[in-house]
Design a protein around this motif. Structure first.
Motif, short mmCIF file in Angstrom:
data_model
loop_
_atom_site.label_atom_id
_atom_site.label_comp_id
_atom_site.label_asym_id
_atom_site.label_seq_id
_atom_site.Cartn_x
_atom_site.Cartn_y
_atom_site.Cartn_z
N GLN A 166 -11.64 5.59 -0.49
CA GLN A 166 -12.56 5.70 0.55
C GLN A 166 -13.79 4.98 0.29
OE1 GLN A 166 -12.07 7.10 3.37
NE2 GLN A 166 -10.05 8.07 2.89
N SER A 167 -14.10 4.00 1.17
CA SER A 167 -15.30 2.92 1.00
C SER A 167 -16.48 3.76 0.70
CB SER A 167 -15.11 1.64 1.86
OG SER A 167 -15.03 2.23 3.21
N GLN A 211 0.84 -1.20 0.15
CA GLN A 211 0.00 -0.16 0.17
C GLN A 211 0.94 1.43 0.09
OE1 GLN A 211 0.70 -1.98 2.55
NE2 GLN A 211 0.17 -1.34 4.58
N ILE A 258 -6.51 0.75 1.02
CA ILE A 258 -7.47 0.09 0.31
C ILE A 258 -8.76 0.14 0.77
CG2 ILE A 258 -5.50 -1.49 -0.75
CD1 ILE A 258 -6.42 -3.48 1.04
N ARG A 279 -1.50 1.29 9.76
CA ARG A 279 -0.42 2.41 9.75
C ARG A 279 -0.79 3.05 11.14
NH1 ARG A 279 -5.03 2.91 6.80
NH2 ARG A 279 -6.19 4.93 7.25
N1 LIG Z 1 -11.18 5.39 5.23
C1 LIG Z 1 -10.72 4.49 4.40
C2 LIG Z 1 -9.91 3.57 5.21
C3 LIG Z 1 -9.14 2.72 4.43
C4 LIG Z 1 -8.13 1.72 5.45
O1 LIG Z 1 -7.59 2.37 6.25
N2 LIG Z 1 -7.73 0.46 4.75
C5 LIG Z 1 -7.11 -0.13 5.43
C6 LIG Z 1 -7.34 -1.79 5.22
S1 LIG Z 1 -8.83 -1.94 5.97
C7 LIG Z 1 -5.43 0.01 4.89
O2 LIG Z 1 -5.53 -0.08 3.67
N3 LIG Z 1 -4.71 -0.04 5.74
C8 LIG Z 1 -3.26 -0.04 5.46
C9 LIG Z 1 -2.35 0.77 6.45
O3 LIG Z 1 -2.84 1.40 7.36
O4 LIG Z 1 -1.22 0.74 6.18
C10 LIG Z 1 -12.16 3.50 3.72
O5 LIG Z 1 -13.09 3.55 4.27
O6 LIG Z 1 -11.66 3.38 2.42
#
Ligand SMILES: N[C@@H](CCC(=O)N[C@@H](CS)C(=O)NCC(=O)O)C(=O)O
Length: 225
Positions: free
Chosen positions: A75-76, A44, A58, A121
């Motif tokens: 953004q989901s 990512q 993602i 993160r």
């Molecule tokens: N607000 C974003 C949140 C996206 C998010 O944080 N996705 C996580 C997976 S559920 C991610 O990619 N994390 C990677 C990281 O934190 O490095 C959404 O709703 O799409």
């Protein structure tokens, strides 16, 4: 000639936000191919992915037949609203303004005010700056999941608008967000007490094929039980 499915989803097996998009695509019967972004390998934060989403998160969704096939939607919640507009059936939002505000509010409690605390993160910063080990991280995750789910439980249990699902008897974006947190709780093997309304609603969601097929533990790369 073989034509490609309309949508391409950049995703990993273990992703709450990506699960939401998988469910919505499934409910609407939209064809999709998936491109793996391995969060455990840090993909990512690769240059190629950051060009699509500078936040390094993602899901990202490409609509090959949309007005902007060159752009990945991110953004989901925005993606769910987009899918609901380009493929209105079945609707994922109520017809009335109050209903839509209520559904979006419940969705935001989960996707906006609960899920971000659980991300890779955040874990990495807490480990680097506050010395979090695995036990401290688990305590942190349990705290934020419990806080979020119990607040949603209070709200759903007390409100006559709650029905078979979070809002009446149709699946909405609120149910997708609710299930997206509950599936993570299951993957993490965390027990959350006193959420009977949530448990009832998610059990009802999980007999629907789109929810079943989106289950993280059924995706390629997931650990085998
Ligand atoms: N607000 C974003 C949140 C996206 C998010 O944080 N996705 C996580 C997976 S559920 C991610 O990619 N994390 C990677 C990281 O934190 O490095 C959404 O709703 O799409």
């Amino acid at each position: 000639m073989i034509t490609k499915p309309r949508f391409e989803l950049l995703i990993f097996w273990r992703t709450s936000a990506g699960y939401r998009v998988r469910v919505a695509l499934g409910l609407k019967g939209l064809a999709v191919t998936e491109r793996l972004i391995d969060l455990d390998a840090g993909q990512q934060r690769s240059e190629a992915f950051l060009a699509l989403n500078p936040l390094g998160a993602i899901p990202a969704l490409i609509d090959r037949d949309g007005d902007h096939p060159e752009v990945a939607l991110t953004q989901s919640l925005a993606i769910l609203e987009y899918l609901n507009e380009v493929a209105p059936e079945p609707p994922l939002l109520p017809a009335d303004p109050y209903g839509r505000a209520r559904v979006r509010s419940i969705a935001a409690m989960l996707a906006g005010d609960t899920h971000p605390f659980l991300t890779v993160r955040v874990k990495q910063v807490l480990a680097a700056t506050a010395g979090f080990d695995d036990a401290a991280w688990r305590t942190w995750q349990t705290h934020w999941i419990t806080t979020g789910l119990q607040a949603v439980e209070k709200r759903l249990a007390a409100d006559p608008e709650t029905g078979t699902f979070c809002h009446g008897d149709q699946v909405t974006i609120a149910d997708i967000c609710l299930a997206s947190i509950v599936v993570v709780v299951r993957v993490l093997k965390i027990e959350i007490a006193d959420i009977p309304t949530i448990t009832r609603i998610v059990a009802r969601c999980e007999v629907i094929e789109a929810f079943v097929k989106a289950d993280p533990l059924r995706q390629a790369g997931a650990p085998r039980a």
